[in-house]
Scaffold this motif. Structure first.
Motif, PDB file in Angstrom:
ATOM      1  N   ARG A  52      -3.055 -17.966   1.832  1.00  0.00           N
ATOM      2  CA  ARG A  52      -1.902 -18.034   2.734  1.00  0.00           C
ATOM      3  C   ARG A  52      -1.349 -19.456   2.784  1.00  0.00           C
ATOM      4  O   ARG A  52      -0.130 -19.668   2.747  1.00  0.00           O
ATOM      5  CB  ARG A  52      -2.308 -17.594   4.143  1.00  0.00           C
ATOM      6  CG  ARG A  52      -1.172 -17.633   5.144  1.00  0.00           C
ATOM      7  CD  ARG A  52      -1.683 -17.539   6.570  1.00  0.00           C
ATOM      8  NE  ARG A  52      -2.568 -18.637   6.932  1.00  0.00           N
ATOM      9  CZ  ARG A  52      -2.165 -19.842   7.350  1.00  0.00           C
ATOM     10  NH1 ARG A  52      -0.880 -20.102   7.449  1.00  0.00           N
ATOM     11  NH2 ARG A  52      -3.032 -20.775   7.659  1.00  0.00           N
ATOM     12  N   VAL A  69       0.548 -20.044  -0.442  1.00  0.00           N
ATOM     13  CA  VAL A  69       1.841 -19.343  -0.394  1.00  0.00           C
ATOM     14  C   VAL A  69       2.808 -20.099   0.505  1.00  0.00           C
ATOM     15  O   VAL A  69       3.969 -20.313   0.156  1.00  0.00           O
ATOM     16  CB  VAL A  69       1.653 -17.882   0.074  1.00  0.00           C
ATOM     17  CG1 VAL A  69       2.983 -17.239   0.439  1.00  0.00           C
ATOM     18  CG2 VAL A  69       0.941 -17.072  -0.995  1.00  0.00           C
ATOM     19  N   VAL A 107       5.960 -21.151  -1.781  1.00  0.00           N
ATOM     20  CA  VAL A 107       7.002 -20.119  -1.788  1.00  0.00           C
ATOM     21  C   VAL A 107       8.057 -20.523  -0.768  1.00  0.00           C
ATOM     22  O   VAL A 107       7.780 -20.616   0.420  1.00  0.00           O
ATOM     23  CB  VAL A 107       6.414 -18.729  -1.470  1.00  0.00           C
ATOM     24  CG1 VAL A 107       7.519 -17.677  -1.434  1.00  0.00           C
ATOM     25  CG2 VAL A 107       5.357 -18.357  -2.500  1.00  0.00           C
ATOM     26  N   ALA A 127      10.172 -13.559   0.699  1.00  0.00           N
ATOM     27  CA  ALA A 127       9.090 -13.463  -0.280  1.00  0.00           C
ATOM     28  C   ALA A 127       7.784 -13.973   0.313  1.00  0.00           C
ATOM     29  O   ALA A 127       6.718 -13.382   0.105  1.00  0.00           O
ATOM     30  CB  ALA A 127       9.445 -14.250  -1.539  1.00  0.00           C
ATOM     31  N   ARG A 128       7.874 -15.063   1.061  1.00  0.00           N
ATOM     32  CA  ARG A 128       6.673 -15.623   1.679  1.00  0.00           C
ATOM     33  C   ARG A 128       6.062 -14.619   2.655  1.00  0.00           C
ATOM     34  O   ARG A 128       4.856 -14.391   2.666  1.00  0.00           O
ATOM     35  CB  ARG A 128       6.985 -16.941   2.385  1.00  0.00           C
ATOM     36  CG  ARG A 128       5.760 -17.591   3.002  1.00  0.00           C
ATOM     37  CD  ARG A 128       5.978 -18.984   3.532  1.00  0.00           C
ATOM     38  NE  ARG A 128       7.180 -19.147   4.322  1.00  0.00           N
ATOM     39  CZ  ARG A 128       8.204 -19.931   3.974  1.00  0.00           C
ATOM     40  NH1 ARG A 128       8.157 -20.627   2.855  1.00  0.00           N
ATOM     41  NH2 ARG A 128       9.260 -20.026   4.752  1.00  0.00           N
ATOM     42  N   LEU A 158       4.368 -11.770   0.719  1.00  0.00           N
ATOM     43  CA  LEU A 158       3.118 -12.204   0.088  1.00  0.00           C
ATOM     44  C   LEU A 158       2.004 -12.411   1.103  1.00  0.00           C
ATOM     45  O   LEU A 158       0.846 -12.031   0.855  1.00  0.00           O
ATOM     46  CB  LEU A 158       3.347 -13.479  -0.721  1.00  0.00           C
ATOM     47  CG  LEU A 158       4.162 -13.305  -1.997  1.00  0.00           C
ATOM     48  CD1 LEU A 158       4.495 -14.651  -2.606  1.00  0.00           C
ATOM     49  CD2 LEU A 158       3.405 -12.434  -2.992  1.00  0.00           C
ATOM     50  N   ALA A 195       0.811  -9.048   2.156  1.00  0.00           N
ATOM     51  CA  ALA A 195       0.019  -8.438   1.078  1.00  0.00           C
ATOM     52  C   ALA A 195      -1.383  -9.045   1.033  1.00  0.00           C
ATOM     53  O   ALA A 195      -2.372  -8.324   0.824  1.00  0.00           O
ATOM     54  CB  ALA A 195       0.735  -8.625  -0.262  1.00  0.00           C
ATOM     55  N   LEU A 196      -1.479 -10.358   1.226  1.00  0.00           N
ATOM     56  CA  LEU A 196      -2.795 -11.011   1.250  1.00  0.00           C
ATOM     57  C   LEU A 196      -3.673 -10.455   2.360  1.00  0.00           C
ATOM     58  O   LEU A 196      -4.840 -10.112   2.137  1.00  0.00           O
ATOM     59  CB  LEU A 196      -2.638 -12.520   1.461  1.00  0.00           C
ATOM     60  CG  LEU A 196      -2.221 -13.359   0.280  1.00  0.00           C
ATOM     61  CD1 LEU A 196      -1.847 -14.758   0.742  1.00  0.00           C
ATOM     62  CD2 LEU A 196      -3.352 -13.407  -0.719  1.00  0.00           C
TER      63      LEU A 196
END
Length: 150
Positions: A91, A94, A98, A103-104, A107, A110-111
């Motif tokens: 994290r 990212v 990012v 998008a950040r 992501l 998703a993590l």
């Protein structure tokens, strides 16, 4: 003699109310890192240095460890700490690299979803592990499972 001009003060973002999650994430990384070192080296020592070393590790060895609540909790704590530690580290990466907010956000979500799924799956495996499921008469575990069952 020349003097250096006073530095410009940065524009400070207004302080949000509530807990400082970045601070607690930073503290978690340090504390979990220390605990993980102890847990991982304990895990490696027991598995590789005691008994017959690496030659003792097989299905029966794992089944024996997972039959003991102490080793179940040892492995689950190690799993939880490692996955949360790794997800928090990712994290941070990212957040650093990012630049697009959407998008950040995707992501990071998703993590955390991947970490939560792996924590759930790993915890279920450790606490519901039964070496006798699916054992047939051809298996080397047949006698052991029959003596436990009957």
């Amino acid at each position: 003699m020349s003097t250096v001009a006073a530095p410009r003060s940065p524009i400070a973002a207004p302080r949000r109310k509530g807990p400082n999650l970045e601070k607690w994430g930073w503290i978690y990384m340090r504390a979990s890192g220390v605990l993980l070192v102890v847990l991982i080296f304990g895990h490696l020592f027991i598995n590789l240095m005691t008994g017959e070393g690496i030659h003792q590790i097989d299905f029966a060895f794992v089944a024996g460890k997972f039959a003991t609540p102490f080793w179940q909790w040892w492995d689950v704590i190690m799993l939880w700490l490692a996955l949360i530690h790794g997800a928090n580290g990712m994290r941070t990466v990212v957040n650093d690299y990012v630049t697009h907010n959407g998008a950040r956000r995707v992501l990071v979500w998703a993590l955390w979803l991947a970490a939560a799924f792996l924590i759930l799956l790993g915890t279920l495996v450790v606490f519901t592990f039964d070496p006798c499921i699916g054992v047939t008469q051809d298996s080397s575990l047949w006698e052991m499972c029959q003596s436990v069952a009957g």
